[in-house]
Motif scaffolding. Structure first.
Motif, short mmCIF file in Angstrom:
data_model
loop_
_atom_site.label_atom_id
_atom_site.label_comp_id
_atom_site.label_asym_id
_atom_site.label_seq_id
_atom_site.Cartn_x
_atom_site.Cartn_y
_atom_site.Cartn_z
N ALA A 22 0.84 -1.20 0.00
CA ALA A 22 0.00 0.00 0.00
C ALA A 22 0.87 1.26 0.00
CB ALA A 22 -0.93 -0.01 1.20
N ILE A 23 1.91 1.25 0.81
CA ILE A 23 2.84 2.40 0.84
C ILE A 23 3.50 2.57 -0.51
CG2 ILE A 23 5.02 3.23 1.83
CD1 ILE A 23 4.11 1.94 4.50
N GLU A 24 3.94 1.47 -1.09
CA GLU A 24 4.60 1.51 -2.40
C GLU A 24 3.67 2.10 -3.46
OE1 GLU A 24 5.55 -2.06 -5.38
OE2 GLU A 24 6.71 -2.18 -3.52
N LEU A 25 2.42 1.66 -3.50
CA LEU A 25 1.47 2.16 -4.50
C LEU A 25 1.17 3.64 -4.29
CD1 LEU A 25 -1.04 -0.82 -4.63
CD2 LEU A 25 0.53 -0.11 -6.44
N LEU A 26 0.96 4.04 -3.03
CA LEU A 26 0.65 5.44 -2.75
C LEU A 26 1.84 6.35 -3.06
CD1 LEU A 26 -1.41 4.96 0.52
CD2 LEU A 26 -2.29 5.73 -1.71
N GLU A 27 3.05 5.88 -2.77
CA GLU A 27 4.25 6.67 -3.09
C GLU A 27 4.43 6.81 -4.60
OE1 GLU A 27 7.14 5.90 0.75
OE2 GLU A 27 7.31 4.55 -0.96
N ALA A 28 3.95 5.82 -5.35
CA ALA A 28 4.05 5.86 -6.81
C ALA A 28 2.97 6.74 -7.44
CB ALA A 28 3.96 4.45 -7.39
N GLY A 29 2.09 7.29 -6.60
CA GLY A 29 1.07 8.20 -7.12
C GLY A 29 -0.29 7.56 -7.36
N GLU A 30 -0.43 6.28 -7.01
CA GLU A 30 -1.73 5.63 -7.18
C GLU A 30 -2.72 6.20 -6.17
OE1 GLU A 30 -2.72 3.21 -9.36
OE2 GLU A 30 -0.78 3.26 -10.34
N THR A 31 -3.95 6.34 -6.57
CA THR A 31 -5.00 6.78 -5.66
C THR A 31 -6.15 5.78 -5.75
OG1 THR A 31 -5.91 8.22 -7.37
CG2 THR A 31 -4.42 9.23 -5.77
N PHE A 32 -6.90 5.67 -4.68
CA PHE A 32 -7.94 4.66 -4.60
C PHE A 32 -9.21 5.23 -3.99
CE2 PHE A 32 -3.84 2.62 -4.30
CZ PHE A 32 -3.94 1.60 -5.21
N ALA A 33 -10.35 4.76 -4.49
CA ALA A 33 -11.62 5.11 -3.87
C ALA A 33 -11.78 4.29 -2.59
CB ALA A 33 -12.78 4.81 -4.83
N LYS A 34 -11.25 3.08 -2.58
CA LYS A 34 -11.27 2.23 -1.39
C LYS A 34 -10.03 1.35 -1.43
CE LYS A 34 -14.15 -1.41 -0.24
NZ LYS A 34 -15.50 -1.98 -0.04
N LEU A 35 -9.37 1.24 -0.30
CA LEU A 35 -8.13 0.48 -0.21
C LEU A 35 -8.25 -0.46 0.98
CD1 LEU A 35 -5.22 0.29 -1.38
CD2 LEU A 35 -4.57 2.04 0.25
N ARG A 36 -8.07 -1.76 0.75
CA ARG A 36 -8.13 -2.76 1.82
C ARG A 36 -6.71 -3.20 2.13
NH1 ARG A 36 -10.90 -7.54 0.68
NH2 ARG A 36 -11.29 -7.74 2.89
N VAL A 37 -6.29 -3.00 3.39
CA VAL A 37 -4.91 -3.26 3.78
C VAL A 37 -4.88 -4.24 4.96
CG1 VAL A 37 -2.75 -2.22 4.57
CG2 VAL A 37 -4.25 -0.94 3.05
N ASP A 38 -4.07 -5.29 4.79
CA ASP A 38 -3.85 -6.25 5.86
C ASP A 38 -2.75 -5.69 6.76
OD1 ASP A 38 -3.25 -8.38 7.51
OD2 ASP A 38 -2.71 -9.76 5.89
N ILE A 39 -3.12 -5.29 7.99
CA ILE A 39 -2.13 -4.69 8.88
C ILE A 39 -1.51 -5.70 9.84
CG2 ILE A 39 -3.10 -2.37 8.71
CD1 ILE A 39 -4.36 -2.84 11.49
#
Length: 100
Positions: A22-39
């Protein structure tokens, strides 16, 4: 724009992803309407378009940092680095001895 209203959130990541991904995608500029993250530890968080990308990154990076710190043996134990007795400057020791 702290509520994310000014950000374009074009698509949804329906599959579950890790915090690192998730961090990698967001740092690459990806944006999401909904993001499901396994913490971890069987916990899943859903992040919706109500948060800005910088806010999401800050929370995910913070979580990753806390998990990394907690996973190191003794890292959260303040006594692990404490000196058994305080080291005083000789002049401070003289002043304290004079007060006694």
């Amino acid at each position: 724009m702290a509520d994310g209203a000014g950000y374009d959130l074009p698509h949804e990541a329906s599959s579950l992803i890790s915090v690192a991904r998730a961090i990698e995608l967001l740092e690459a500029g990806e944006t999401f309407a909904k993001l499901r993250v396994d913490i971890g530890e069987s916990y899943v968080v859903e992040m919706t378009g109500g948060m800005s990308v910088p806010d999401l990154l800050q929370r995910l990076r913070g979580h990753a940092g806390i998990v990394a710190l907690a996973s190191q043996p003794g890292a959260c134990d303040e006594r692990a680095e404490a000196e058994p007795t305080p080291v005083l400057h000789p002049k401070v020791a003289d002043i304290l001895d004079a007060l006694a």
